[in-house]
Structure formats: structure tokens, C-alpha cells
Design a protein around this motif. Structure first.
Motif, PDB file in Angstrom:
ATOM      1  N   TYR A 178      -4.395   2.131  -4.423  1.00  0.00           N
ATOM      2  CA  TYR A 178      -3.170   2.553  -3.735  1.00  0.00           C
ATOM      3  C   TYR A 178      -2.126   1.441  -3.662  1.00  0.00           C
ATOM      4  O   TYR A 178      -1.004   1.665  -3.248  1.00  0.00           O
ATOM      5  CB  TYR A 178      -3.495   3.070  -2.319  1.00  0.00           C
ATOM      6  N   PHE A 179      -2.524   0.233  -4.051  1.00  0.00           N
ATOM      7  CA  PHE A 179      -1.563  -0.875  -4.003  1.00  0.00           C
ATOM      8  C   PHE A 179      -0.764  -0.971  -5.298  1.00  0.00           C
ATOM      9  O   PHE A 179      -1.295  -0.776  -6.386  1.00  0.00           O
ATOM     10  CB  PHE A 179      -2.291  -2.206  -3.771  1.00  0.00           C
ATOM     11  N   LYS A 184      -9.849  -2.794  -0.194  1.00  0.00           N
ATOM     12  CA  LYS A 184      -9.571  -1.679   0.711  1.00  0.00           C
ATOM     13  C   LYS A 184      -8.405  -2.093   1.614  1.00  0.00           C
ATOM     14  O   LYS A 184      -8.355  -3.236   2.069  1.00  0.00           O
ATOM     15  CB  LYS A 184     -10.827  -1.433   1.556  1.00  0.00           C
ATOM     16  N   CYS A 185      -7.488  -1.185   1.847  1.00  0.00           N
ATOM     17  CA  CYS A 185      -6.348  -1.517   2.702  1.00  0.00           C
ATOM     18  C   CYS A 185      -6.835  -1.704   4.151  1.00  0.00           C
ATOM     19  O   CYS A 185      -7.453  -0.797   4.720  1.00  0.00           O
ATOM     20  CB  CYS A 185      -5.306  -0.408   2.632  1.00  0.00           C
ATOM     21  N   TYR A 224       1.487  -1.064   4.195  1.00  0.00           N
ATOM     22  CA  TYR A 224       0.992  -2.412   4.510  1.00  0.00           C
ATOM     23  C   TYR A 224       1.270  -3.347   3.334  1.00  0.00           C
ATOM     24  O   TYR A 224       1.136  -2.951   2.170  1.00  0.00           O
ATOM     25  CB  TYR A 224      -0.523  -2.337   4.795  1.00  0.00           C
ATOM     26  N   CYS A 241       0.863  -1.181   0.000  1.00  0.00           N
ATOM     27  CA  CYS A 241       0.000   0.000   0.000  1.00  0.00           C
ATOM     28  C   CYS A 241       0.903   1.236   0.000  1.00  0.00           C
ATOM     29  O   CYS A 241       1.750   1.403   0.884  1.00  0.00           O
ATOM     30  CB  CYS A 241      -0.905  -0.007   1.228  1.00  0.00           C
ATOM     31  N   TYR A 254       0.437  -6.978   1.411  1.00  0.00           N
ATOM     32  CA  TYR A 254      -0.567  -8.033   1.269  1.00  0.00           C
ATOM     33  C   TYR A 254      -0.052  -9.043   0.255  1.00  0.00           C
ATOM     34  O   TYR A 254       0.529  -8.678  -0.774  1.00  0.00           O
ATOM     35  CB  TYR A 254      -1.878  -7.384   0.785  1.00  0.00           C
ATOM     36  N   PRO A 258      -4.789  -7.231  -5.082  1.00  0.00           N
ATOM     37  CA  PRO A 258      -4.782  -6.484  -3.814  1.00  0.00           C
ATOM     38  C   PRO A 258      -6.190  -6.448  -3.220  1.00  0.00           C
ATOM     39  O   PRO A 258      -7.177  -6.636  -3.943  1.00  0.00           O
ATOM     40  CB  PRO A 258      -4.339  -5.079  -4.237  1.00  0.00           C
ATOM     41  N   LYS A 292      -8.165  -0.014  -3.303  1.00  0.00           N
ATOM     42  CA  LYS A 292      -7.262  -0.911  -4.050  1.00  0.00           C
ATOM     43  C   LYS A 292      -6.207  -0.182  -4.893  1.00  0.00           C
ATOM     44  O   LYS A 292      -5.069  -0.632  -5.005  1.00  0.00           O
ATOM     45  CB  LYS A 292      -8.159  -1.774  -4.965  1.00  0.00           C
TER      46      LYS A 292
END
Ligand SMILES: [Fe+2]
Length: 185
Positions: free
Chosen positions: A178-179, A168-169, A158, A153, A160, A165, A176
Motif C-alpha cells: 500500500y506504500f 506493515k503500516c 501515514y 500509505c 514513513y 517501506p 507494504k
């Protein structure tokens, strides 16, 4: 320095100045469409254009001269189309910088030739990055990986692991977009 190389340097300066602005415009579209990695890349490339423009300007002996050139058609549309426009702009510019380097060499302006070639190399890298984004958007695989893909993120860091992705973080609640894929060194 002949008028030809002077004009080439100023053309490159103007071209890069326009690119800077175009990248800024396109970063806004990318953000609206949820492609945060592309938004950030456009902003980064906008700064690169600023640096290129400054370097070309520094080499020009004077700035009062005739400069005439054709810039590709600009439109501000969606990110997929915007990327295609950038690729066209960069491809023309790469060709021009090589021609300008050859002209500078004929005039024994080796420093100028090196500048055109090194910045041309930077543009090739930009074009490859934007082309890879464009292909991923076209085949709908921008947020696709495999089960071992690590997604980071860009808002909170963060990480994952998974094919896609999360929507939502879980750490910062950003969507999403932002990943981005984490680079493994
Ligand atoms: Fe986050």
C-alpha cells in the motif's frame, strides 16, 4: 469525412474500449500480487481509456462502417508480463494515432488530427509510467529507495522515511504494497 478517417476513428474507439477492459483485468492481478500503486494506476488508466473512447466516438459522423484491425495478443498473466503487453499495445496505438492524424490532415479534418495527436500524447505518458513500473519489478527495486525516501500509505496517509517501506503500516496495518513513494513538490 472519408470512409478512411471514419474507420480510423472507430478503430480508435474500439481499441480504447478494449484497453479499458484490459486495464481493469490487470488491476486485479496487480492487487493480488501486492502492487497497490500499479492497481490504482491501471484503474486510473482504465478511466482515461473511457474518456478517449468517448472523444473518438463523438467525432465519428456515423458508426456503421467496416473496421478491420489487428489488436496485439492479450494474455492475463502476472503483472510483469501484463505490463509488457500493455507497453506493446500502447506502442502500436501511438504509431497508429500518428498515421491517423496525418490522414485526417490530408482531408482537412484538423480537429480530428488534433484529437489523435493529443490523445497520442496521453498514451505516451501512460506507456512511460507502465514502462517504469515494469523496469522496477524486473530489477526488484519497486520498493527500493534511499534513506531519505518518503513512503506514503495509500490507505491511511501515514508517511514513513527510509530505504524501504515497512512490512506493515503502523497506523492502519495494511501491508507494504500500500506504500508508494511520496512525490516532493
Ligand atoms: Fe496505513
Amino acid at each position: 469525412m472519408t470512409d478512411l478517417t471514419l474507420s480510423n476513428l472507430l478503430q480508435a474507439f474500439i481499441y480504447e474500449s478494449i484497453n479499458r477492459l484490459i486495464y481493469d483485468f490487470y488491476s486485479g492481478n496487480a492487487k493480488k500480487e501486492g502492487y497497490i500503486e500499479i492497481e490504482k494506476t491501471f484503474l486510473e488508466f482504465s478511466d482515461y481509456s473511457r474518456s478517449h473512447a468517448k472523444n473518438f466516438l463523438k467525432l465519428a459522423e456515423k458508426t456503421e462502417t467496416e473496421v478491420s484491425f489487428k489488436y496485439p495478443e492479450i494474455k492475463i498473466t502476472n503483472t510483469s508480463e501484463n505490463l509488457k503487453i500493455c507497453i506493446k499495445i500502447l506502442s502500436e496505438q501511438i504509431n497508429n494515432y500518428e498515421k491517423f492524424a496525418v490522414t485526417a490532415e490530408k482531408e482537412n479534418l484538423n480537429m480530428v488530427a488534433v484529437k489523435f495527436r493529443t490523445i497520442k500524447r496521453a498514451l505516451i505518458n501512460q506507456m512511460e509510467t507502465l514502462n517504469s513500473f515494469m523496469l522496477k519489478i524486473t530489477d526488484n527495486s519497486f520498493f527500493e529507495g534511499d534513506k531519505n525516501t518518503l513512503w506514503i500509505c495509500m490507505k491511511c496517509g501515514y508517511v514513513y522515511e527510509g530505504e524501504r517501506p515497512p512490512e506493515k503500516c503502523p497506523a492502519c496495518d495494511h501491508p507494504k504494497g500500500y506504500f508508494r513513494k511520496k512525490q516532493i513538490f
